[in-house]
Scaffold this active site. Structure first.
Site, short mmCIF file in Angstrom:
data_model
loop_
_atom_site.label_atom_id
_atom_site.label_comp_id
_atom_site.label_asym_id
_atom_site.label_seq_id
_atom_site.Cartn_x
_atom_site.Cartn_y
_atom_site.Cartn_z
N HIS A 96 0.87 -1.18 0.00
CA HIS A 96 0.00 0.00 0.00
C HIS A 96 0.90 1.22 0.00
O HIS A 96 1.83 1.32 0.81
CB HIS A 96 -0.88 -0.01 1.25
CG HIS A 96 -1.67 1.25 1.44
ND1 HIS A 96 -2.45 1.80 0.44
CD2 HIS A 96 -1.79 2.10 2.50
CE1 HIS A 96 -3.03 2.91 0.89
NE2 HIS A 96 -2.64 3.11 2.13
N HIS A 98 0.91 5.77 -1.03
CA HIS A 98 0.20 6.96 -1.49
C HIS A 98 1.03 7.58 -2.61
O HIS A 98 1.25 8.79 -2.63
CB HIS A 98 0.00 7.96 -0.34
CG HIS A 98 -1.02 7.53 0.66
ND1 HIS A 98 -2.00 8.38 1.14
CD2 HIS A 98 -1.25 6.35 1.26
CE1 HIS A 98 -2.76 7.73 2.02
NE2 HIS A 98 -2.32 6.49 2.11
N ASP A 121 1.15 -4.90 -20.95
CA ASP A 121 2.14 -5.89 -20.51
C ASP A 121 1.82 -6.42 -19.11
O ASP A 121 2.37 -7.44 -18.69
CB ASP A 121 3.54 -5.26 -20.48
CG ASP A 121 4.18 -5.18 -21.87
OD1 ASP A 121 3.79 -5.98 -22.75
OD2 ASP A 121 5.06 -4.32 -22.06
N HIS A 172 -8.79 7.45 -1.67
CA HIS A 172 -7.72 7.03 -0.80
C HIS A 172 -6.43 6.88 -1.62
O HIS A 172 -5.81 7.89 -1.95
CB HIS A 172 -8.15 5.75 -0.08
CG HIS A 172 -7.21 5.32 1.00
ND1 HIS A 172 -7.51 4.34 1.91
CD2 HIS A 172 -5.96 5.70 1.29
CE1 HIS A 172 -6.49 4.17 2.73
NE2 HIS A 172 -5.55 4.98 2.39
N TYR A 230 8.70 -13.64 -23.02
CA TYR A 230 9.41 -12.54 -22.36
C TYR A 230 10.18 -13.10 -21.17
O TYR A 230 9.68 -13.96 -20.45
CB TYR A 230 8.41 -11.48 -21.89
CG TYR A 230 9.08 -10.28 -21.27
CD1 TYR A 230 9.45 -9.19 -22.05
CD2 TYR A 230 9.40 -10.25 -19.92
CE1 TYR A 230 10.09 -8.10 -21.50
CE2 TYR A 230 10.06 -9.16 -19.36
CZ TYR A 230 10.40 -8.08 -20.16
OH TYR A 230 11.03 -7.01 -19.61
#
Lengths: 232, 232, 232, 232
Positions: A96, A98, A121, A172, A230
């Site tokens: 998490h 910001h 991708d 948020h 890839y």
């Protein structure tokens, strides 16, 4: 030696990547890493500056959000992590942040449109922005309900958390996850860059179209399909 | 000592400039360097982080895209490089990145207008954005066709790849090239800066005019004309 | 020991500040420093990367633009510097860059409005953008005429080069100057920051008004007036 | 040993954080730290580059703005600091910067809307932008009046300086404060990031709504309320 040492170390290393990748200001972010056999995860202690972090201070918490081991208070977002681990049994780490551009999209309450192959991708859909939570959810067990807001959004849109490893929570900020700490942090950084590119794309051409289906499919398949070519 | 050592070393050094110049996040880019006498090029192995790159792991590939030497899988964009080397016989190196501003213009599907002398020092035309490829091309030999999409765009617009050393592939990202690795990377960085300046120019003045012809010609000639007086 | 050593050293140090202050990409900028007693200035050699610069390779040129000493070709903008030194006899150093935000305003062909005290601490007027030059001037002695385009703009607007130490040349890029190398580089960096803030100000409020006269006067006087109380 | 040594050291350290956090260009900012028992504060000397700062050169000033100790001239903004310390008796440190995004909002003369939880973690209101000062205030005791402009704005809006620890002064730039130097600098950096996110939010969605009351309250309470559970 503690049986939690491996996830504490992995959690510490993943957390330390956040400032290196410019994904956090001060302590505005946290990473957790789970041990599915032990049924617990290690998570950053709340409000501790990255430069002061120590691996063995990572707090050990079970999937109901109860502290199992550790002297420090875990991240204030711990219950959100717990819900996601409990409901989605194949994820091994959660991030998490910001981070600036992803948070701006979350504040704008908009999905991030799939505009190019950089996005394709990693995902085949617009990156979802869950709506802001209801007042009941907010006033209740807030961080716990944040986890369910994320899961409900995926269920309503019929998205797979194994394919789409990132989301914005409206008003948020972003959450990302993956099989381990490195992959979850990678996803958080990709989300930030895709958010920045999408913002610029709309500034340069307000009518920029979404990526065509053939390209979405091609880029996804070459990196994630059964004949992916890839990487090594 | 391998006969490919020189291009492997040049390719390694050119690749390592991409993160220094902030042109790549993670592994979102690759450089190749050709040896025209040997009819091959060295290219970055696919998905390897820049900090783990080693010069002698650069993969050697011929101009049909076949691996000639090396134990690792080459960049997933290898066939695009091969086509460009095969069709354009005076280029010595190719760079592909997903640099932020150039990619945003590619996603916006717009040519980058020539707004100033920074641009005219390097090109006399708007930087072309090739249209997104047809579904047939995408579903076929995709990376191979990407090369032809670039070449077709230059042919249709009657552009010279020796003068215009950069392009955007619509919905995807930029490619740049040059006589050697340093010059190709230089062009990729110039493209990113020109893309950023053009974006800001339109934000500041949505009606900003293109550069006048006399200035386009003057800046090109003083740096690239027969009486050029820039540099040593 | 050369009589030019002092200005060569000062010129070298001022040039080296440009990459430190993020005002140049590659070699897109140059600084000169004058010795008024000797009637010459030292200027960066053309096209030399900053990391390879050496103080005693700074080229010595007189105020007519003729090379007086040095083995290298001087900056391609040398004649513009010469004209400014010749016409404005109190400036001791000149900086030319293609810094991103200032160049975007030059490409947008707009003066930078005075929106706040950051600007008023350094100027009392909008930062002028000289119009693009006429085709005759461009096709003639271009860099020489660039100097006169700058001087003509100041004359037409009745500006003092001792008060306003910076300008944008339309479609091209900024020039700044000052009593010595440090002050000229300082002005170039201030211009870039003021250009960035003004761009953001208009994005946040397209109708943002210019700074009121009382504040323009106050901030100028407290830093530059006869009772100035800024600094030591 | 001087009785001012503690605040001089704290003031020095807080000032040195400004360039580390990219909140200042050159000398465009200053921090002061107060000793309430002694009735004085230490403040940066005016116009001294951060790299040349020395702790014992921090100037000691009383709450009327009179120099108590020190050989250097204090920051030109000293009287603004003095007024705030005198009127608001629980603040221990003040920061003034011209940080880019916060200054752009000040120049745009707009409050920064509360768009998300990053903002709500620190404030429950739009960050106020005090109107530009009257000509009488500007022509009078300018820096002294700047302090009262800030206090008047808080009084008119019935804001508490203990809850809202930051403000924009219209056409000028931001001020932030806190119980000590670290907290005041933290607030200045949070303000800059919130200003940047709010700018991007409006670019992405010009109709982005303010944060809902339940979320404002929740995020404030979990970090600052009586049952706060953020941090250790």
């Amino acid at each position: 030696m503690s049986k939690y040492q491996d996830i504490q170390q992995a959690c510490y290393k993943a957390n330390m990547q956040l400032p290196e990748l410019n994904l956090v200001l001060f302590t505005f972010g946290n990473v957790s890493v789970a041990d599915r056999n032990l049924g617990v995860f290690a998570i950053k202690p709340s409000g501790v500056p990255y430069k002061d972090l120590v691996a063995d201070e990572m707090v050990i918490v079970d999937f109901d959000g109860k502290i199992v081991s550790g002297n420090m208070r875990p991240s204030s977002d711990t219950k959100t992590h717990a819900v996601l681990y409990k409901e989605w049994d194949k994820i091994g780490a959660i991030v998490h942040t910001h981070s600036t551009y992803a948070t701006a999209w979350a504040q704008a309450q908009r999905d991030i449109p799939i505009f190019g192959t950089t996005h394709a991708d990693h995902n085949t859909v617009d990156i979802p922005c869950a709506p802001p939570m209801s007042d009941e959810m907010i006033k209740g067990n807030y961080e716990f309900e944040t986890g369910y807001q994320i899961i409900n959004c995926f269920n309503e849109r019929k998205l797979s958390y194994e394919e789409v490893e990132m989301i914005l929570v409206g008003n948020h900020a972003p959450f990302a996850w993956g099989k381990n700490g490195d992959k979850a942090v990678y996803n958080a950084a990709v989300l930030e860059e895709v958010a920045r590119m999408a913002y610029l794309t709309e500034q340069i051409n307000p009518k920029a179209p979404r990526l065509k289906d053939a390209l979405i499919d091609k880029h996804w398949q070459r990196k994630h399909g059964k004949d992916a070519y890839y990487g090594q």
